[in-house]
Write a protein that holds these residues in place. Structure first.
Motif, PDB file in Angstrom:
ATOM      1  N   ILE A 390       0.227  -1.081  -0.009  1.00  0.00           N
ATOM      2  CA  ILE A 390      -0.277  -0.120  -0.142  1.00  0.00           C
ATOM      3  C   ILE A 390       0.845   1.507   0.200  1.00  0.00           C
ATOM      4  O   ILE A 390       1.832   1.187   1.000  1.00  0.00           O
ATOM      5  CB  ILE A 390      -1.026  -0.135   1.350  1.00  0.00           C
ATOM      6  N   SER A 391       0.785   2.269  -0.470  1.00  0.00           N
ATOM      7  CA  SER A 391       0.981   3.536  -0.629  1.00  0.00           C
ATOM      8  C   SER A 391       0.819   4.596   1.192  1.00  0.00           C
ATOM      9  O   SER A 391      -0.589   4.716   1.074  1.00  0.00           O
ATOM     10  CB  SER A 391       0.562   4.768  -1.547  1.00  0.00           C
ATOM     11  N   TRP A 400       0.956   2.778   9.484  1.00  0.00           N
ATOM     12  CA  TRP A 400       1.166   1.607   8.809  1.00  0.00           C
ATOM     13  C   TRP A 400       2.906   0.688   9.227  1.00  0.00           C
ATOM     14  O   TRP A 400       3.273   1.497   9.263  1.00  0.00           O
ATOM     15  CB  TRP A 400       1.200   1.246   6.942  1.00  0.00           C
ATOM     16  N   PHE A 401       3.173  -0.483   9.556  1.00  0.00           N
ATOM     17  CA  PHE A 401       4.314  -0.906   9.584  1.00  0.00           C
ATOM     18  C   PHE A 401       5.191  -1.835   8.319  1.00  0.00           C
ATOM     19  O   PHE A 401       3.834  -2.641   7.931  1.00  0.00           O
ATOM     20  CB  PHE A 401       4.266  -1.171  10.944  1.00  0.00           C
ATOM     21  N   PHE A 402       6.098  -1.161   7.781  1.00  0.00           N
ATOM     22  CA  PHE A 402       6.670  -2.408   7.250  1.00  0.00           C
ATOM     23  C   PHE A 402       8.483  -3.319   7.370  1.00  0.00           C
ATOM     24  O   PHE A 402       8.676  -2.631   8.537  1.00  0.00           O
ATOM     25  CB  PHE A 402       7.147  -1.436   5.403  1.00  0.00           C
ATOM     26  N   PRO A 403       8.804  -4.404   6.672  1.00  0.00           N
ATOM     27  CA  PRO A 403       9.289  -4.750   7.554  1.00  0.00           C
ATOM     28  C   PRO A 403      10.935  -3.937   7.574  1.00  0.00           C
ATOM     29  O   PRO A 403      11.500  -3.708   8.435  1.00  0.00           O
ATOM     30  CB  PRO A 403       9.987  -6.346   6.445  1.00  0.00           C
ATOM     31  N   GLU A 404      10.777  -3.351   6.695  1.00  0.00           N
ATOM     32  CA  GLU A 404      12.669  -2.152   6.606  1.00  0.00           C
ATOM     33  C   GLU A 404      12.742  -1.182   7.603  1.00  0.00           C
ATOM     34  O   GLU A 404      13.568  -0.625   7.795  1.00  0.00           O
ATOM     35  CB  GLU A 404      12.552  -1.739   4.804  1.00  0.00           C
ATOM     36  N   ASN A 405      11.471  -1.102   7.901  1.00  0.00           N
ATOM     37  CA  ASN A 405      11.382   0.590   8.744  1.00  0.00           C
ATOM     38  C   ASN A 405      10.612   0.161  10.635  1.00  0.00           C
ATOM     39  O   ASN A 405      10.381   0.849  10.691  1.00  0.00           O
ATOM     40  CB  ASN A 405      10.678   1.636   7.786  1.00  0.00           C
ATOM     41  N   THR A 406      10.175  -0.722  11.055  1.00  0.00           N
ATOM     42  CA  THR A 406       9.737  -1.452  11.940  1.00  0.00           C
ATOM     43  C   THR A 406      10.982  -2.389  12.883  1.00  0.00           C
ATOM     44  O   THR A 406      11.464  -3.807  12.633  1.00  0.00           O
ATOM     45  CB  THR A 406       8.558  -1.913  12.120  1.00  0.00           C
ATOM     46  N   PRO A 407      11.840  -1.834  13.655  1.00  0.00           N
ATOM     47  CA  PRO A 407      12.711  -3.317  14.182  1.00  0.00           C
ATOM     48  C   PRO A 407      12.213  -4.758  15.106  1.00  0.00           C
ATOM     49  O   PRO A 407      10.422  -4.104  15.415  1.00  0.00           O
ATOM     50  CB  PRO A 407      13.081  -2.261  15.419  1.00  0.00           C
ATOM     51  N   PRO A 436       2.713  -9.720   5.172  1.00  0.00           N
ATOM     52  CA  PRO A 436       3.239  -8.759   5.835  1.00  0.00           C
ATOM     53  C   PRO A 436       3.727  -7.806   5.060  1.00  0.00           C
ATOM     54  O   PRO A 436       4.098  -6.432   5.020  1.00  0.00           O
ATOM     55  CB  PRO A 436       4.236  -9.400   6.972  1.00  0.00           C
ATOM     56  N   GLU A 437       3.901  -8.150   3.876  1.00  0.00           N
ATOM     57  CA  GLU A 437       4.681  -7.509   2.963  1.00  0.00           C
ATOM     58  C   GLU A 437       3.906  -6.180   2.645  1.00  0.00           C
ATOM     59  O   GLU A 437       4.659  -5.268   2.068  1.00  0.00           O
ATOM     60  CB  GLU A 437       5.625  -8.037   1.742  1.00  0.00           C
ATOM     61  N   ILE A 438       2.748  -6.714   2.549  1.00  0.00           N
ATOM     62  CA  ILE A 438       1.285  -5.249   2.514  1.00  0.00           C
ATOM     63  C   ILE A 438       1.998  -4.232   3.041  1.00  0.00           C
ATOM     64  O   ILE A 438       1.463  -3.195   2.669  1.00  0.00           O
ATOM     65  CB  ILE A 438       0.450  -6.231   1.948  1.00  0.00           C
ATOM     66  N   LYS A 453      -3.049  -6.179  -2.157  1.00  0.00           N
ATOM     67  CA  LYS A 453      -3.605  -4.827  -1.587  1.00  0.00           C
ATOM     68  C   LYS A 453      -5.216  -4.097  -1.266  1.00  0.00           C
ATOM     69  O   LYS A 453      -5.028  -3.358  -0.553  1.00  0.00           O
ATOM     70  CB  LYS A 453      -2.790  -4.350  -1.982  1.00  0.00           C
ATOM     71  N   ASP A 454      -5.786  -4.842  -2.643  1.00  0.00           N
ATOM     72  CA  ASP A 454      -6.837  -4.294  -2.721  1.00  0.00           C
ATOM     73  C   ASP A 454      -8.324  -4.490  -0.907  1.00  0.00           C
ATOM     74  O   ASP A 454      -8.793  -4.019  -0.400  1.00  0.00           O
ATOM     75  CB  ASP A 454      -7.839  -4.715  -3.177  1.00  0.00           C
ATOM     76  N   SER A 455      -7.410  -5.221  -0.488  1.00  0.00           N
ATOM     77  CA  SER A 455      -8.227  -5.878   0.857  1.00  0.00           C
ATOM     78  C   SER A 455      -7.686  -5.359   2.052  1.00  0.00           C
ATOM     79  O   SER A 455      -8.578  -4.180   2.583  1.00  0.00           O
ATOM     80  CB  SER A 455      -8.011  -7.281   1.458  1.00  0.00           C
ATOM     81  N   ALA A 456      -6.412  -4.910   2.120  1.00  0.00           N
ATOM     82  CA  ALA A 456      -6.069  -4.132   3.096  1.00  0.00           C
ATOM     83  C   ALA A 456      -6.884  -2.576   2.855  1.00  0.00           C
ATOM     84  O   ALA A 456      -6.798  -1.292   3.857  1.00  0.00           O
ATOM     85  CB  ALA A 456      -4.398  -3.224   2.557  1.00  0.00           C
ATOM     86  N   TYR A 457      -7.159  -1.400   1.134  1.00  0.00           N
ATOM     87  CA  TYR A 457      -7.665  -0.368   1.258  1.00  0.00           C
ATOM     88  C   TYR A 457      -9.120  -0.925   1.910  1.00  0.00           C
ATOM     89  O   TYR A 457      -9.294   0.149   2.637  1.00  0.00           O
ATOM     90  CB  TYR A 457      -7.395  -0.184  -0.492  1.00  0.00           C
ATOM     91  N   GLU A 458      -9.748  -1.464   1.295  1.00  0.00           N
ATOM     92  CA  GLU A 458     -10.933  -1.732   1.624  1.00  0.00           C
ATOM     93  C   GLU A 458     -11.244  -1.757   3.370  1.00  0.00           C
ATOM     94  O   GLU A 458     -12.212  -0.610   4.545  1.00  0.00           O
ATOM     95  CB  GLU A 458     -12.004  -3.182   1.378  1.00  0.00           C
TER      96      GLU A 458
END
Length: 620
Positions: A390-391, A400-407, A436-438, A453-458
Motif C-alpha cells: 500500500i501507499s 502502517w508498518f513495513f519490514p524495513e522500518n520497524t524493529p 506482511p509485505e503489503i 492490496k485491495d483488501s487492505a484499502y477496503e
C-alpha cells in the motif's frame, strides 16, 4: 441474583447437560459442556439475552440446544471445540511441565526418603538394612537402572561406598531431617556422576541407557511425524480454501456443498495446524537443548579425565563438583525424554478430532469439484502479492508498518492469528493468510494484516465495521474465538499457547525525544540512631546493663504519683462443681392444733378440757 447464586445455577445446568448426554450414551467433560453453554448463549440465532436472568423456559431450551450439539456426530465445529478443550487442558510450556514433572517425582520418592530419614537403627543388621535402602533410593532417584537388578545394585553400592562408607551411618543418623534429605540428594548426584564417568571410561555403566543417542534418533523421528501430519492437514486446507473462494465468487448459484459445513471443516483443520505448529516449536527447542546438553556432558567428562588420569587418589573438592554437574546434565536428558514423549502423545491424540473429514468430504467427492480450480498454498498466495504494498500517502490518519522500518517486525502481535481481516468479514468467515509485505495496519493499538492490496484499502476505510462483522461471525462459530484469538472481545478460555510468553504484548519500537524528572530524595530517610555495628561496643553495653542489675534502685512517692499506680493480678476463677442427688418430695398434711382449757382456774380444783382443733384431711 448474586454472583454465587448465578454460579450455582450455571453449575447445575452443566451437570444436567452432562447427565443428559451420559444417559444417551455420550460421556462429556464438564469443561466441554461449559464451553458449549457459552457458545450457545453467545450465538444470536438462539435468542438468548445475556443481560437478563434466564427463565425456566430459557434453561430448558439451553439444555436441549447444548445436548443436541454435543450429540451431533457429524459436526466439524464440535470436533474443533473438543480439540481446543483437549489442548487447553493438557498443554503447558516447557518450564511449567518440567516443574510439575519434578514435583511428581519428589512425591513418589517421598515415602522411601521418609523411611530413611526417620530410621533409628542401632544394631548391625538395622544399619546394614538402612544402607541398602540408601542404595535403592540413589538408584530410584537417578533413574540409572533398576533396583532389582543385582549387577546395577552392586555397581551403585561400590560407587556409594567410595564416597559414603557404611561407617559414616552414625554421623548420618545424628543429623536433622532436612540435612539428611540434603545429603541424600547430594549423594545421589555424586554417585550418578561416578557411574556416568565409569561408563564413559568403559569400566561400568550397567543398566544406563544411551540417552543422548536415543534423543538424537527420537527428535528427528518426532519432527518428521509432526511434519507429515502438518502436510496432510495443509493439503486439505488448500483444497477447502480454493473451493470456498470459488463458491464465494459464484455466490447465488446452486452448489452441491453446504458452504457453512465446509467452512467449519476449514476451521477444524486450521486449528489443528495451529496446534501442530506449537508442538513442533517445542520439539525444535528439545533438539536445540539436546545438542547443548551433549556438548556440556562431553566437556564435563573430558575435564574429569584430565583431573583423574592415572591417579590413585584425587581430592574430593576437585572431582565432586564435576560429578554433580554431570548428574545435572544427565537429569536434563531425562527431562527431554519425558517432554518429547508427551509432545508425541499429544500429536497422536489430536488426530481423532479430524476423522469427520473423510466422512463428510471424501476424496472421490471433493476431487471432481476441484477440477478447473487452481489450488494454492499459503506461500504461493504470498508470492502472488509480493511487491504489492500500500501507499502510505493514501492514508492521513492510519499508521502502517513495513519490514524495513520497524524493529521487531516479525514479533508484532497480529490480530486474527495472521489471517486477513477483510476476507474474514467480507467473505463471511473465509480464512486467507495475510501477507506482511503489503503492510500492517495499526488501529486502536492493534495490528491487522491482509491477503491483498485491495483488501487492505477496503479494510482501512472503515475498520470498525469489519471488526464488528468478525465479532458477529465469531458469535455464530464459537471455535473462532480461540482460533482467531478474540479473547479480549469474549470471555472465553484463553489457550495456554498464547499466554506462555510475552511475545503477544510486543510493540514496535519508535524513536522520540523525551525527558523525565525525578526528585533527588524521593524516599524518606530512616536513620536508626541506636543502631550499632561494632560488636565490641555492643559487648560494652551488655556488660553495663549486667552491672546495673546489682545496683540499688531508689524511688520516692510524690503528691502527683500518689494513688496513680495501676495494679493487676491474675487469679484462677472458682471451678464450677455440681452434684446429682436423689429427688426430694413432700406432701401437704393438716397441722395438728390442740387447745387445753381450764389450766388457769381460780379454785382449788382445776378442771382441764382438751379441745382438738385439727382439721380433717379432706378439708385441707
Amino acid at each position: 441474583m448474586t454472583h454465587s447464586q448465578a454460579e450455582s445455577v450455571i453449575k447445575n445446568i452443566i451437570r444436567e447437560i452432562a447427565h443428559e448426554c451420559a444417559t444417551k450414551g455420550q460421556t462429556v467433560s464438564e469443561t466441554l459442556v461449559a464451553f458449549m453453554v457459552k457458545a450457545v448463549v453467545l450465538d444470536p440465532r438462539n435468542g438468548f439475552n445475556v443481560d437478563r436472568t434466564l427463565t425456566k423456559t430459557d434453561v430448558q431450551k439451553l439444555i436441549k440446544l447444548c445436548v443436541d450439539r454435543l450429540l451431533d456426530t457429524k459436526s466439524p465445529s464440535l470436533d474443533t471445540i473438543k480439540m481446543q478443550v483437549y489442548f487447553d487442558m493438557n498443554y503447558t510450556d516447557r518450564g511449567e511441565f518440567l516443574d510439575e514433572h519434578h514435583r511428581v517425582l519428589e512425591s513418589r520418592l517421598a515415602p522411601v526418603c521418609r523411611e530413611i530419614t526417620d530410621c533409628r537403627a542401632r544394631s548391625a543388621e538395622e544399619l546394614e538394612s538402612l544402607y541398602r535402602k540408601i542404595v535403592s533410593y540413589v538408584l530410584l532417584r537417578s533413574g540409572l537402572g533398576s533396583p532389582t537388578d543385582i549387577k546395577v545394585v552392586r555397581e551403585a553400592t561400590a560407587a556409594l561406598q567410595s564416597v559414603f562408607p557404611q561407617t559414616e551411618l552414625g554421623t548420618f543418623l545424628s543429623l536433622v531431617k532436612k540435612d539428611k534429605e540434603r545429603q541424600l540428594k547430594e549423594l545421589t548426584m555424586i554417585v550418578t556422576g561416578i557411574r556416568l564417568f565409569n561408563k564413559d571410561c568403559g569400566k561400568g555403566g550397567e543398566g544406563i541407557d544411551e540417552l543422548p543417542t536415543i534423543l538424537k534418533e527420537a527428535v528427528p523421528a518426532t519432527t518428521k511425524h509432526i511434519d507429515a501430519e502438518l502436510q496432510s492437514s495443509q493439503e486439505k486446507i488448500y483444497q477447502y480454501t480454493a473451493l470456498l473462494e470459488r463458491m464465494e465468487a459464484n455466490k447465488g448459484k446452486s452448489t452441491e456443498f453446504a458452504v457453512p459445513l465446509l467452512k467449519e471443516a476449514l476451521y477444524n483443520l486450521r486449528q489443528h495446524e495451529a496446534f501442530l505448529h506449537v508442538i513442533l516449536s517445542d520439539v525444535q527447542k528439545c533438539a536445540e537443548q539436546v545438542d547443548t546438553l551433549e556438548k556440556q556432558l562431553g566437556a564435563q567428562l573430558e575435564q574429569l579425565k584430565c583431573i583423574v588420569r592415572s591417579k590413585t587418589a584425587v581430592p574430593t573438592a576437585q572431582v565432586y563438583p564435576h560429578f554433580i554437574a554431570g548428574s545435572n546434565i544427565w537429569n536434563s536428558f531425562q527431562d527431554e525424554i519425558v517432554l518429547l514423549s508427551v509432545l508425541s502423545n499429544m500429536t497422536a491424540n489430536l488426530q481423532p478430532f479430524l476423522g469427520i473429514h473423510e466422512e463428510l468430504f471424501p476424496a472421490q467427492v471433493l476431487q471432481p469439484l476441484l477440477d478447473g480450480i487452481t489450488v494454492k498454498s499459503d506461500e504461493e498466495r504470498k508470492m502472488e502479492n509480493s511487491g504489492k504494498r500500500i501507499s502510505v500517502s493514501d492514508f492521513r490518519v492510519q499508521e502502517w508498518f513495513f519490514p524495513e522500518n520497524t524493529p521487531g517486525f516479525e514479533r508484532l502481535p497480529i490480530q486474527y492469528h495472521g489471517f486477513c481481516g477483510y476476507a474474514l468479514a467480507a467473505a463471511d468467515g473465509l480464512l486467507l493468510p495475510g501477507n506482511p509485505e503489503i503492510g500492517i495496519l495499526k488501529h486502536n493499538e492493534k495490528y491487522y494484516i491482509f491477503s491483498s492490496k485491495d483488501s487492505a484499502y477496503e479494510f482501512a476505510q472503515n475498520p470498525e465495521k469489519y471488526i464488528s462483522l468478525i465479532g458477529e461471525k465469531a458469535k455464530q462459530c464459537a471455535e473462532l474465538i480461540q482460533l482467531l484469538e478474540l479473547h479480549q472481545q469474549f470471555a472465553s478460555v484463553t489457550p495456554y499457547s498464547q499466554t506462555k510468553s510475552g511475545e503477544r504484548f510486543f510493540k514496535p519500537i519508535s524513536k522520540c525525544d523525551s525527558g523525565t524528572q525525578t526528585d533527588t530524595h524521593f524516599m524518606e530517610t530512616n536513620i536508626v540512631r541506636s543502631y550499632e555495628w561494632n560488636e565490641w561496643e555492643l559487648r560494652r553495653k551488655a556488660l553495663k546493663l549486667a552491672n546495673l542489675r546489682q545496683k540499688v534502685t531508689h524511688s520516692m512517692q510524690t503528691n502527683a504519683s500518689h494513688m496513680r499506680r495501676e495494679n493487676a493480678t491474675q487469679v484462677y476463677l472458682p471451678k464450677q462443681v455440681a452434684t446429682q442427688t436423689k429427688r426430694d418430695n413432700s406432701s401437704n398434711v393438716p397441722k395438728p392444733q390442740i387447745y387445753l382449757a381450764g389450766l388457769r382456774g381460780g379454785g382449788k380444783t382445776t378442771k382441764m378440757v382438751k379441745v382438738n382443733l385439727t382439721r380433717d384431711v379432706e378439708e385441707s
